[in-house]
Design a protein around this motif. Structure first.
Motif, PDB file in Angstrom:
ATOM      1  N   LEU A  64       0.881  -1.343  -0.213  1.00  0.00           N
ATOM      2  CA  LEU A  64      -0.012   0.074   0.058  1.00  0.00           C
ATOM      3  C   LEU A  64       0.870   1.135   0.029  1.00  0.00           C
ATOM      4  CD1 LEU A  64      -2.731   1.364   0.231  1.00  0.00           C
ATOM      5  CD2 LEU A  64      -2.497   1.112   2.786  1.00  0.00           C
ATOM      6  N   HIS A  65       0.876   2.071  -1.003  1.00  0.00           N
ATOM      7  CA  HIS A  65       1.540   3.263  -1.215  1.00  0.00           C
ATOM      8  C   HIS A  65       0.843   4.247  -0.894  1.00  0.00           C
ATOM      9  CE1 HIS A  65       4.985   5.429  -2.476  1.00  0.00           C
ATOM     10  NE2 HIS A  65       4.330   5.996  -3.627  1.00  0.00           N
ATOM     11  N   LEU A  66       1.425   5.076   0.232  1.00  0.00           N
ATOM     12  CA  LEU A  66       0.752   6.252   0.775  1.00  0.00           C
ATOM     13  C   LEU A  66       1.671   7.381   0.596  1.00  0.00           C
ATOM     14  CD1 LEU A  66      -0.782   4.806   3.935  1.00  0.00           C
ATOM     15  CD2 LEU A  66      -2.132   5.209   1.496  1.00  0.00           C
ATOM     16  N   ALA A  67       3.060   7.003   0.574  1.00  0.00           N
ATOM     17  CA  ALA A  67       3.907   8.355   0.822  1.00  0.00           C
ATOM     18  C   ALA A  67       3.806   9.294  -0.468  1.00  0.00           C
ATOM     19  CB  ALA A  67       5.607   7.574   0.793  1.00  0.00           C
ATOM     20  N   ALA A  68       3.809  10.450   0.038  1.00  0.00           N
ATOM     21  CA  ALA A  68       3.686  11.447  -1.190  1.00  0.00           C
ATOM     22  C   ALA A  68       4.082  12.883  -0.455  1.00  0.00           C
ATOM     23  CB  ALA A  68       2.231  11.335  -1.409  1.00  0.00           C
ATOM     24  N   LEU A  69       4.362  13.735  -1.234  1.00  0.00           N
ATOM     25  CA  LEU A  69       4.473  15.211  -1.168  1.00  0.00           C
ATOM     26  C   LEU A  69       3.298  15.931  -1.286  1.00  0.00           C
ATOM     27  CD1 LEU A  69       6.827  17.304  -0.612  1.00  0.00           C
ATOM     28  CD2 LEU A  69       6.797  17.718  -2.776  1.00  0.00           C
ATOM     29  N   PRO A  70       2.644  16.552  -0.227  1.00  0.00           N
ATOM     30  CA  PRO A  70       1.483  17.351  -0.372  1.00  0.00           C
ATOM     31  C   PRO A  70       1.396  18.192  -1.558  1.00  0.00           C
ATOM     32  CG  PRO A  70       1.998  16.866   1.907  1.00  0.00           C
ATOM     33  CD  PRO A  70       3.214  16.590   1.243  1.00  0.00           C
ATOM     34  N   GLY A  71       0.220  18.442  -1.992  1.00  0.00           N
ATOM     35  CA  GLY A  71      -0.072  19.336  -2.836  1.00  0.00           C
ATOM     36  C   GLY A  71       0.565  20.710  -2.955  1.00  0.00           C
ATOM     37  N   ALA A  72       0.468  21.399  -1.872  1.00  0.00           N
ATOM     38  CA  ALA A  72       0.879  22.644  -1.822  1.00  0.00           C
ATOM     39  C   ALA A  72       2.350  22.736  -1.786  1.00  0.00           C
ATOM     40  CB  ALA A  72       0.238  23.577  -0.532  1.00  0.00           C
ATOM     41  N   ALA A  73       3.131  21.898  -1.292  1.00  0.00           N
ATOM     42  CA  ALA A  73       4.459  21.565  -1.361  1.00  0.00           C
ATOM     43  C   ALA A  73       4.918  21.250  -2.650  1.00  0.00           C
ATOM     44  CB  ALA A  73       4.780  20.693  -0.238  1.00  0.00           C
ATOM     45  N   ALA A  74       4.323  20.554  -3.342  1.00  0.00           N
ATOM     46  CA  ALA A  74       4.497  20.055  -4.462  1.00  0.00           C
ATOM     47  C   ALA A  74       4.521  21.100  -5.722  1.00  0.00           C
ATOM     48  CB  ALA A  74       3.462  18.884  -4.953  1.00  0.00           C
ATOM     49  N   GLU A  75       3.513  22.131  -5.407  1.00  0.00           N
ATOM     50  CA  GLU A  75       3.411  23.323  -6.263  1.00  0.00           C
ATOM     51  C   GLU A  75       4.718  24.203  -6.287  1.00  0.00           C
ATOM     52  OE1 GLU A  75       1.378  24.751  -9.440  1.00  0.00           O
ATOM     53  OE2 GLU A  75       0.930  23.022  -8.595  1.00  0.00           O
ATOM     54  N   ASP A  77       7.682  23.439  -5.348  1.00  0.00           N
ATOM     55  CA  ASP A  77       8.847  22.459  -5.448  1.00  0.00           C
ATOM     56  C   ASP A  77       8.679  21.421  -6.439  1.00  0.00           C
ATOM     57  OD1 ASP A  77      11.120  21.097  -5.805  1.00  0.00           O
ATOM     58  OD2 ASP A  77      11.732  21.213  -3.615  1.00  0.00           O
ATOM     59  N   PRO A  78       8.274  21.636  -7.782  1.00  0.00           N
ATOM     60  CA  PRO A  78       7.796  20.361  -8.854  1.00  0.00           C
ATOM     61  C   PRO A  78       8.871  19.446  -8.881  1.00  0.00           C
ATOM     62  CG  PRO A  78       7.519  22.857  -9.666  1.00  0.00           C
ATOM     63  CD  PRO A  78       8.367  22.827  -8.293  1.00  0.00           C
ATOM     64  N   ALA A  79      10.166  19.872  -8.796  1.00  0.00           N
ATOM     65  CA  ALA A  79      11.337  18.696  -8.918  1.00  0.00           C
ATOM     66  C   ALA A  79      11.079  17.666  -7.659  1.00  0.00           C
ATOM     67  CB  ALA A  79      12.669  19.321  -8.764  1.00  0.00           C
ATOM     68  N   ALA A  80      10.966  18.287  -6.596  1.00  0.00           N
ATOM     69  CA  ALA A  80      10.509  17.262  -5.586  1.00  0.00           C
ATOM     70  C   ALA A  80       9.484  16.439  -5.753  1.00  0.00           C
ATOM     71  CB  ALA A  80      10.579  18.147  -4.073  1.00  0.00           C
ATOM     72  N   SER A  81       8.553  17.000  -6.137  1.00  0.00           N
ATOM     73  CA  SER A  81       7.220  16.245  -6.392  1.00  0.00           C
ATOM     74  C   SER A  81       7.553  15.224  -7.529  1.00  0.00           C
ATOM     75  CB  SER A  81       6.180  17.316  -6.994  1.00  0.00           C
ATOM     76  OG  SER A  81       4.900  16.637  -7.565  1.00  0.00           O
ATOM     77  N   ARG A  82       8.252  15.700  -8.712  1.00  0.00           N
ATOM     78  CA  ARG A  82       8.449  14.498  -9.573  1.00  0.00           C
ATOM     79  C   ARG A  82       9.188  13.537  -8.829  1.00  0.00           C
ATOM     80  NH1 ARG A  82      11.351  14.622 -15.447  1.00  0.00           N
ATOM     81  NH2 ARG A  82      11.953  12.390 -15.611  1.00  0.00           N
ATOM     82  N   ALA A  83      10.187  13.568  -8.067  1.00  0.00           N
ATOM     83  CA  ALA A  83      10.944  12.509  -7.617  1.00  0.00           C
ATOM     84  C   ALA A  83      10.072  11.808  -6.464  1.00  0.00           C
ATOM     85  CB  ALA A  83      12.151  13.169  -6.582  1.00  0.00           C
ATOM     86  N   ILE A  84       9.375  12.298  -5.797  1.00  0.00           N
ATOM     87  CA  ILE A  84       8.351  11.616  -4.728  1.00  0.00           C
ATOM     88  C   ILE A  84       6.843  11.090  -5.418  1.00  0.00           C
ATOM     89  CG2 ILE A  84       7.328  11.915  -2.529  1.00  0.00           C
ATOM     90  CD1 ILE A  84       9.563  14.034  -1.775  1.00  0.00           C
ATOM     91  N   ASN A  85       6.494  12.129  -6.247  1.00  0.00           N
ATOM     92  CA  ASN A  85       4.849  11.809  -6.412  1.00  0.00           C
ATOM     93  C   ASN A  85       4.982  10.970  -7.818  1.00  0.00           C
ATOM     94  OD1 ASN A  85       4.104  12.999  -4.109  1.00  0.00           O
ATOM     95  ND2 ASN A  85       3.786  14.796  -5.065  1.00  0.00           N
TER      96      ASN A  85
END
Length: 293
Positions: A64-75, A77-85
């Protein structure tokens, strides 16, 4: 069956852990960067991007994969979102070849301007970094199911309440902060108008759904939108006033937050309901579950 849960130390993850324990599931590996308290199952504290940590997860029979960078943080830092999300879930889809994977997706894939009614036929049009990456993972998962290389499903989560106060990285944090302020009897400025509407689900209800999906044999390549209560914010505040104190609540609408988190139309989720997935019974049940943690 060996089960692994990523993001197990987070808000939803902790609810899932409680649900697994309540059902007597024993062979579980919990993975997160850190755990606030000693978990009830075997735990691995580390970054999923660490090859050693990732390999341990990839050895499980079901994940069960729940780990994620939340939406506001992703916006921000798109690079971090790409790596994590994006990159990590894509790698997990490949690593779980021949086994079961349940992915936590999001209603953010629908974007900010929704039709008058959302159902299983509504076409996702993401309008954020977070929503776009979640949609890309949904498509990759659907392709893996089509090719027969993985089983499971991707589930679109609505707003989950009540997250810890001021939950970092969540633009929708006010939907949970309302509960905490009412319980404490504190003044609170609600950043949307009373007529704003949101899709809400308690952590207890979403944990039941996620564990049902994890332990099920059902597979569906197309992402499944979870059922939720379509709640008018003014009605929520009134109901919270029956069990807490909302006398100090006022409204000061923020147009952006209204557009993104307070303009949700009626929702139909027949595919989820056919699988036995259920929202909280009603608003009172949702409030009780949110207050019970």
């Amino acid at each position: 069956m060996r089960i692994a849960v990523t993001g197990a130390g987070g808000f939803v993850g902790r609810a899932v852990v409680r649900e697994l324990a309540a059902r007597g599931v024993s062979d579980v590996l919990l993975v997160d960067r850190a755990f606030a308290a000693r978990p009830s199952f075997e735990a691995l504290a580390g970054d999923l991007a660490d090859p050693t940590v990732f390999a341990r997860v990839g050895q499980a029979d079901a994940v069960l994969h729940l780990a994620a960078l939340p939406g506001a943080a992703a916006e921000v830092d798109p690079a971090a979102s790409r790596a994590i999300n994006l990159d990590l879930p894509l790698s997990l889809i490949e690593a779980m070849a021949g086994r079961r994977l349940v992915l936590a997706s999001s209603i953010a894939v629908f974007g900010g301007v929704l039709p008058r009614h959302v159902n299983d036929e509504t076409v996702p049009v993401p309008a954020s970094v977070y929503g776009t990456h979640k949609r890309m993972v949904e498509l990759a998962f659907a392709d893996a199911v089509r090719r027969g290389t993985v089983s499971g499903m991707a589930l679109r989560l609505p707003g989950i309440v009540a997250r810890p106060r001021g939950a970092g990285g969540f633009g929708s944090a006010f939907l949970s902060d309302i509960f905490h302020a009412a319980r404490a009897g504190e003044p609170y400025v609600v950043p949307v108008a009373p007529e704003a509407t949101s899709w809400l689900l308690s952590a207890r209800a979403v944990a039941r759904i996620l564990v049902d999906a994890l332990l099920s044999d059902a597979t569906d390549g197309e992402a499944i939108t979870l059922p939720a209560l379509n709640i008018r914010i003014g009605t929520l505040v009134e109901a919270l006033g029956e069990v807490g104190d909302t006398s100090g609540f006022t409204y000061a609408e923020d147009a952006r937050r209204r557009a993104v988190f307070g303009s949700y139309p009626p929702l139909s989720t027949s595919r989820a309901e056919a699988l036995g997935f259920r929202a909280d019974a009603d608003l009172d049940a949702l409030i009780a579950a949110a207050f019970d943690g």
